[in-house]
Design a protein around this motif. Structure first.
Motif, PDB file in Angstrom:
ATOM      1  N   LEU B  17      20.410  15.129  31.813  1.00  0.00           N
ATOM      2  CA  LEU B  17      21.668  14.396  31.738  1.00  0.00           C
ATOM      3  C   LEU B  17      21.640  13.219  32.708  1.00  0.00           C
ATOM      4  CD1 LEU B  17      24.301  17.298  31.464  1.00  0.00           C
ATOM      5  CD2 LEU B  17      23.241  15.943  29.630  1.00  0.00           C
ATOM      6  N   LEU B  18      22.233  12.119  32.271  1.00  0.00           N
ATOM      7  CA  LEU B  18      22.255  10.897  33.082  1.00  0.00           C
ATOM      8  C   LEU B  18      23.694  10.612  33.489  1.00  0.00           C
ATOM      9  CD1 LEU B  18      20.080   8.732  30.635  1.00  0.00           C
ATOM     10  CD2 LEU B  18      19.250  10.052  32.605  1.00  0.00           C
ATOM     11  N   ALA B  19      23.893  10.329  34.772  1.00  0.00           N
ATOM     12  CA  ALA B  19      25.246  10.010  35.246  1.00  0.00           C
ATOM     13  C   ALA B  19      25.494   8.513  35.088  1.00  0.00           C
ATOM     14  CB  ALA B  19      25.394  10.425  36.709  1.00  0.00           C
ATOM     15  N   VAL B  20      26.372   8.166  34.161  1.00  0.00           N
ATOM     16  CA  VAL B  20      26.714   6.748  33.973  1.00  0.00           C
ATOM     17  C   VAL B  20      28.220   6.598  34.170  1.00  0.00           C
ATOM     18  CG1 VAL B  20      24.841   6.459  32.300  1.00  0.00           C
ATOM     19  CG2 VAL B  20      27.164   6.938  31.479  1.00  0.00           C
ATOM     20  N   THR B  21      28.669   5.354  34.277  1.00  0.00           N
ATOM     21  CA  THR B  21      30.115   5.129  34.242  1.00  0.00           C
ATOM     22  C   THR B  21      30.435   4.212  33.083  1.00  0.00           C
ATOM     23  OG1 THR B  21      30.041   3.211  35.727  1.00  0.00           O
ATOM     24  CG2 THR B  21      30.351   5.379  36.754  1.00  0.00           C
ATOM     25  N   ILE B  22      31.571   4.476  32.451  1.00  0.00           N
ATOM     26  CA  ILE B  22      32.082   3.606  31.387  1.00  0.00           C
ATOM     27  C   ILE B  22      33.447   3.121  31.846  1.00  0.00           C
ATOM     28  CG2 ILE B  22      32.768   3.442  28.971  1.00  0.00           C
ATOM     29  CD1 ILE B  22      30.841   5.769  28.378  1.00  0.00           C
ATOM     30  N   GLY B  24      34.188   2.367  34.685  1.00  0.00           N
ATOM     31  CA  GLY B  24      34.425   2.997  35.981  1.00  0.00           C
ATOM     32  C   GLY B  24      34.578   4.511  35.944  1.00  0.00           C
ATOM     33  N   LYS B  25      34.703   5.072  34.729  1.00  0.00           N
ATOM     34  CA  LYS B  25      34.879   6.531  34.646  1.00  0.00           C
ATOM     35  C   LYS B  25      33.534   7.203  34.424  1.00  0.00           C
ATOM     36  CE  LYS B  25      39.428   6.207  32.553  1.00  0.00           C
ATOM     37  NZ  LYS B  25      39.995   6.025  31.227  1.00  0.00           N
ATOM     38  N   PRO B  26      33.270   8.301  35.174  1.00  0.00           N
ATOM     39  CA  PRO B  26      31.970   8.961  35.027  1.00  0.00           C
ATOM     40  C   PRO B  26      31.807   9.616  33.660  1.00  0.00           C
ATOM     41  CG  PRO B  26      33.403  10.195  36.534  1.00  0.00           C
ATOM     42  CD  PRO B  26      34.137   8.942  36.179  1.00  0.00           C
ATOM     43  N   PHE B  27      30.581   9.586  33.171  1.00  0.00           N
ATOM     44  CA  PHE B  27      30.279  10.232  31.898  1.00  0.00           C
ATOM     45  C   PHE B  27      28.817  10.651  31.931  1.00  0.00           C
ATOM     46  CE2 PHE B  27      29.046  10.293  27.408  1.00  0.00           C
ATOM     47  CZ  PHE B  27      30.045  11.109  26.898  1.00  0.00           C
ATOM     48  N   ALA B  28      28.520  11.770  31.259  1.00  0.00           N
ATOM     49  CA  ALA B  28      27.132  12.240  31.221  1.00  0.00           C
ATOM     50  C   ALA B  28      26.483  11.812  29.916  1.00  0.00           C
ATOM     51  CB  ALA B  28      27.096  13.761  31.370  1.00  0.00           C
ATOM     52  N   ALA B  29      25.531  10.892  30.021  1.00  0.00           N
ATOM     53  CA  ALA B  29      24.723  10.539  28.852  1.00  0.00           C
ATOM     54  C   ALA B  29      23.528  11.487  28.799  1.00  0.00           C
ATOM     55  CB  ALA B  29      24.256   9.098  28.966  1.00  0.00           C
ATOM     56  N   ASP B  68      27.507  -6.588  17.170  1.00  0.00           N
ATOM     57  CA  ASP B  68      28.895  -6.160  17.363  1.00  0.00           C
ATOM     58  C   ASP B  68      29.048  -5.238  18.570  1.00  0.00           C
ATOM     59  OD1 ASP B  68      30.639  -7.476  15.773  1.00  0.00           O
ATOM     60  OD2 ASP B  68      30.497  -6.099  14.076  1.00  0.00           O
ATOM     61  N   CYS B  69      27.950  -4.709  19.094  1.00  0.00           N
ATOM     62  CA  CYS B  69      28.036  -3.681  20.135  1.00  0.00           C
ATOM     63  C   CYS B  69      27.863  -4.239  21.543  1.00  0.00           C
ATOM     64  CB  CYS B  69      26.997  -2.586  19.874  1.00  0.00           C
ATOM     65  SG  CYS B  69      25.292  -3.168  20.082  1.00  0.00           S
ATOM     66  N   LEU B  70      28.134  -5.546  21.708  1.00  0.00           N
ATOM     67  CA  LEU B  70      27.911  -6.170  23.016  1.00  0.00           C
ATOM     68  C   LEU B  70      28.803  -5.546  24.082  1.00  0.00           C
ATOM     69  CD1 LEU B  70      27.765  -9.937  21.923  1.00  0.00           C
ATOM     70  CD2 LEU B  70      25.865  -8.329  22.215  1.00  0.00           C
ATOM     71  N   VAL B  71      28.199  -5.287  25.251  1.00  0.00           N
ATOM     72  CA  VAL B  71      28.940  -4.757  26.403  1.00  0.00           C
ATOM     73  C   VAL B  71      28.374  -5.395  27.675  1.00  0.00           C
ATOM     74  CG1 VAL B  71      29.503  -2.513  25.361  1.00  0.00           C
ATOM     75  CG2 VAL B  71      27.349  -2.803  26.603  1.00  0.00           C
ATOM     76  N   VAL B  72      29.053  -5.117  28.771  1.00  0.00           N
ATOM     77  CA  VAL B  72      28.550  -5.539  30.080  1.00  0.00           C
ATOM     78  C   VAL B  72      27.787  -4.353  30.680  1.00  0.00           C
ATOM     79  CG1 VAL B  72      29.175  -6.425  32.363  1.00  0.00           C
ATOM     80  CG2 VAL B  72      30.587  -7.009  30.359  1.00  0.00           C
ATOM     81  N   ILE B  73      26.514  -4.560  30.986  1.00  0.00           N
ATOM     82  CA  ILE B  73      25.703  -3.477  31.567  1.00  0.00           C
ATOM     83  C   ILE B  73      25.240  -3.896  32.954  1.00  0.00           C
ATOM     84  CG2 ILE B  73      23.570  -2.122  31.372  1.00  0.00           C
ATOM     85  CD1 ILE B  73      23.846  -2.284  28.347  1.00  0.00           C
ATOM     86  N   MET B  90      23.794   3.942  35.520  1.00  0.00           N
ATOM     87  CA  MET B  90      24.163   2.714  34.799  1.00  0.00           C
ATOM     88  C   MET B  90      25.680   2.525  34.780  1.00  0.00           C
ATOM     89  SD  MET B  90      23.329   1.739  30.818  1.00  0.00           S
ATOM     90  CE  MET B  90      21.716   0.985  30.950  1.00  0.00           C
ATOM     91  N   GLN B  91      26.085   1.267  35.016  1.00  0.00           N
ATOM     92  CA  GLN B  91      27.505   0.939  34.916  1.00  0.00           C
ATOM     93  C   GLN B  91      27.750   0.163  33.627  1.00  0.00           C
ATOM     94  OE1 GLN B  91      28.401  -1.133  38.545  1.00  0.00           O
ATOM     95  NE2 GLN B  91      28.318   0.743  39.772  1.00  0.00           N
ATOM     96  N   ILE B  92      28.488   0.787  32.740  1.00  0.00           N
ATOM     97  CA  ILE B  92      28.765   0.196  31.427  1.00  0.00           C
ATOM     98  C   ILE B  92      30.232  -0.234  31.418  1.00  0.00           C
ATOM     99  CG2 ILE B  92      28.826   0.622  28.929  1.00  0.00           C
ATOM    100  CD1 ILE B  92      26.911   3.088  29.590  1.00  0.00           C
TER     101      ILE B  92
END
Lengths: 374, 114
Positions: B17-22, B24-29, B68-73, B90-92
């Motif tokens: 599992l990878l700890a990322v934020t979306i 600012g909220k934590p999420f496990a990828a 269409d899936c552009l985000v700030v990474i 990663m901060q998404i």
């Protein structure tokens, strides 16, 4: 009574020149047909940069500067007419434009050119500013350190050229004109008091004909006693992804649209009828764009294209009327966006009247009939 | 809307599992997920708003074509989330409208300036 294929005026060519003249003619209440070749045509009107540009134009022919200035001045009124007739906002902005120079030599040359241009007899002089880097940086935040200076005139602007093309067609229809795509005119000839325009399976008849078919004019003009010695000149354009609006003035080689897209252009090549892009030119365009605005370095290029400008031997427009076949007119230029207002509001009424005014005499192809020195 | 296939989790019980934020909220990828897959697994169908009309867009083609899936990474705007694997830390961020470009002066003073 006229048949469905018989019109007061037929225009050969449905691009920005034919469209603007056609819209102007249709507004006069005459029956107008706009005959457009189709997607096999070179379509300069779909590949241009979209500037409404005055500064620097007309060195060697002062009336061209005056004509350009007149069109720029009439553009706001023209855009308002299109909004009313075609329900289209062509996004005209005329905040003044800059020409930026990346070396002292370029700047020196630029100032000399504008000075010589504006000293020409008969030219309606307009002011221009020469700005150094610091003055430019105040007016256009974000310019790079290699921009040594530039020139500014208040008359320059830009427009959405594709919306303009669409609006011209819609405006023509609104005033009862007919737009016929996929109608390549093979030949044009006088027949009694009228002109017969031969398409593949059809003949169109009209009391007057206006040749506005860009590079196609070279072939058709002699058939009605006119000449149009035009050649293609290739221009390439880079289109960057949309970014939040950062540039509020058009620059001769770079502009940002109201929707955020950045266009980079203004290359000029003699490449015959080859309208493909080439990496060498695109790389040069990109390099100059990044030196002009370093922040563009990591902005993605979404598209590139090339299009063929319609150039006369001296680079100026040709407006002409046939002496051998009265009622036949010719209009060609490489600035179909800038001159659209003049074409609709100044040229079209003269065609309705049946006679080009003396002020358009300097644009006759007769000026090109001077024997070349050996 | 989207959820992970139970068979997939069962067949890969040891996936890291990878700890990322979306935003600012934590999420496990899960290791191997693209950023787009991470967003969908987090229940987010939209990842940006368009520059012109401001309407919502989300991952669509999942193969790098539609943009269409552009985000700030990690602070970089306009990244194609379907083409970038998630990584630990990663901060998404979902992207609002067109990306912003910096107009800050360059670090090197212009030669022509006094």
């Amino acid at each position: 009574m006229s048949s469905p294929d018989e019109f007061d005026i037929a225009i050969v060519g449905g691009g920005l020149v034919g469209g603007a003249v056609g819209y102007g003619l249709a507004r006069s209440g005459l029956s107008v047909a706009l005959l457009d070749e189709g997607d096999v045509a070179y379509r300069a009107s779909r590949g241009n940069f979209g500037l409404v540009w005055v500064q620097g134009k007309g060195l060697g022919l002062a009336p061209y500067s005056n004509w350009t200035q007149l069109s720029a001045r009439r553009w706001p009124e023209f855009a308002a007419l299109l909004r009313a007739d075609a329900d289209t906002d062509v996004v005209l902005e005329q905040p003044g434009g800059f020409h930026l120079c990346l070396s002292e030599r370029e700047l020196e040359h630029r100032v000399q050119t504008l000075t010589r241009l504006l000293e020409q007899p008969g030219l309606e002089r307009y002011p221009f500013e020469v700005l150094d880097h610091a003055a430019l940086a105040d007016r256009i935040p974000g310019i790079g350190s290699t921009v040594v200076g530039g020139t500014y005139t208040a008359l320059d602007g830009h427009v959405n050229a594709l919306k303009l093309l669409r609006a011209l067609h819609a405006g023509l229809l609104k005033h009862g004109g007919v737009y016929l795509p996929n109608t390549r005119i093979e030949s044009a000839r006088r027949s009694g008091e009228r002109f017969d325009l031969q398409a593949k399976n059809k003949t169109f008849r009209a009391s007057k004909v206006v040749l506005a078919s860009g590079l196609g004019n070279a072939r058709l003009a002699p058939q009605v006693g006119l000449v149009a010695p035009v050649r293609p000149q290739r221009g390439q354009i880079l289109v960057l992804e949309r970014v939040r609006r950062f540039l509020h003035h058009p620059i001769a080689t770079l502009r940002q649209t109201d929707e955020g897209t950045v266009l980079v252009g203004d290359s000029q090549e003699e490449a015959g009828f080859n309208d493909s892009v080439g990496m060498a030119i695109l790389a040069t365009l990109a390099d100059r764009a990044v030196r002009t605005f370093p922040t563009l370095r990591d902005v993605r290029i979404n598209r590139t294209w090339a299009a063929l400008r319609v150039m006369s031997p001296d680079g100026f427009p040709i407006y002409d009327q046939s002496r051998a076949h009265p009622g036949a007119f010719l209009a060609t230029c490489h600035s179909g966006v800038t001159l659209a207002a003049a074409h609709a509001l100044e040229l079209a009424p003269q065609i309705v009247a049946g006679e080009l005014e003396p002020r358009l005499q300097p644009f006759s192809a007769e000026r090109l009939n001077v024997q070349k020195a050996a | 809307m989207y959820k992970r296939l139970p068979e997939l989790a069962a067949s890969n019980p040891n996936t890291r599992l990878l700890a990322v934020t979306i935003d600012g909220k934590p999420f496990a990828a899960r290791d191997g997920d693209t950023v787009a897959a991470t967003l969908l697994a987090a229940g987010l169908a939209d990842c940006r708003t368009t520059p012109v009309s401001g309407s919502a867009r989300g991952p669509f083609c999942m193969m790098g074509i539609c943009f269409d899936c552009l985000v700030v990474i990690d602070g970089r705007p306009n990244q194609q989330s379907c083409m970038i694997p998630a990584h630990d830390g990663m901060q998404i961020e979902r992207q609002q409208g067109a990306r912003v470009v910096s107009l800050a002066p360059e670090s090197v003073a212009p030669e022509s300036m006094p």
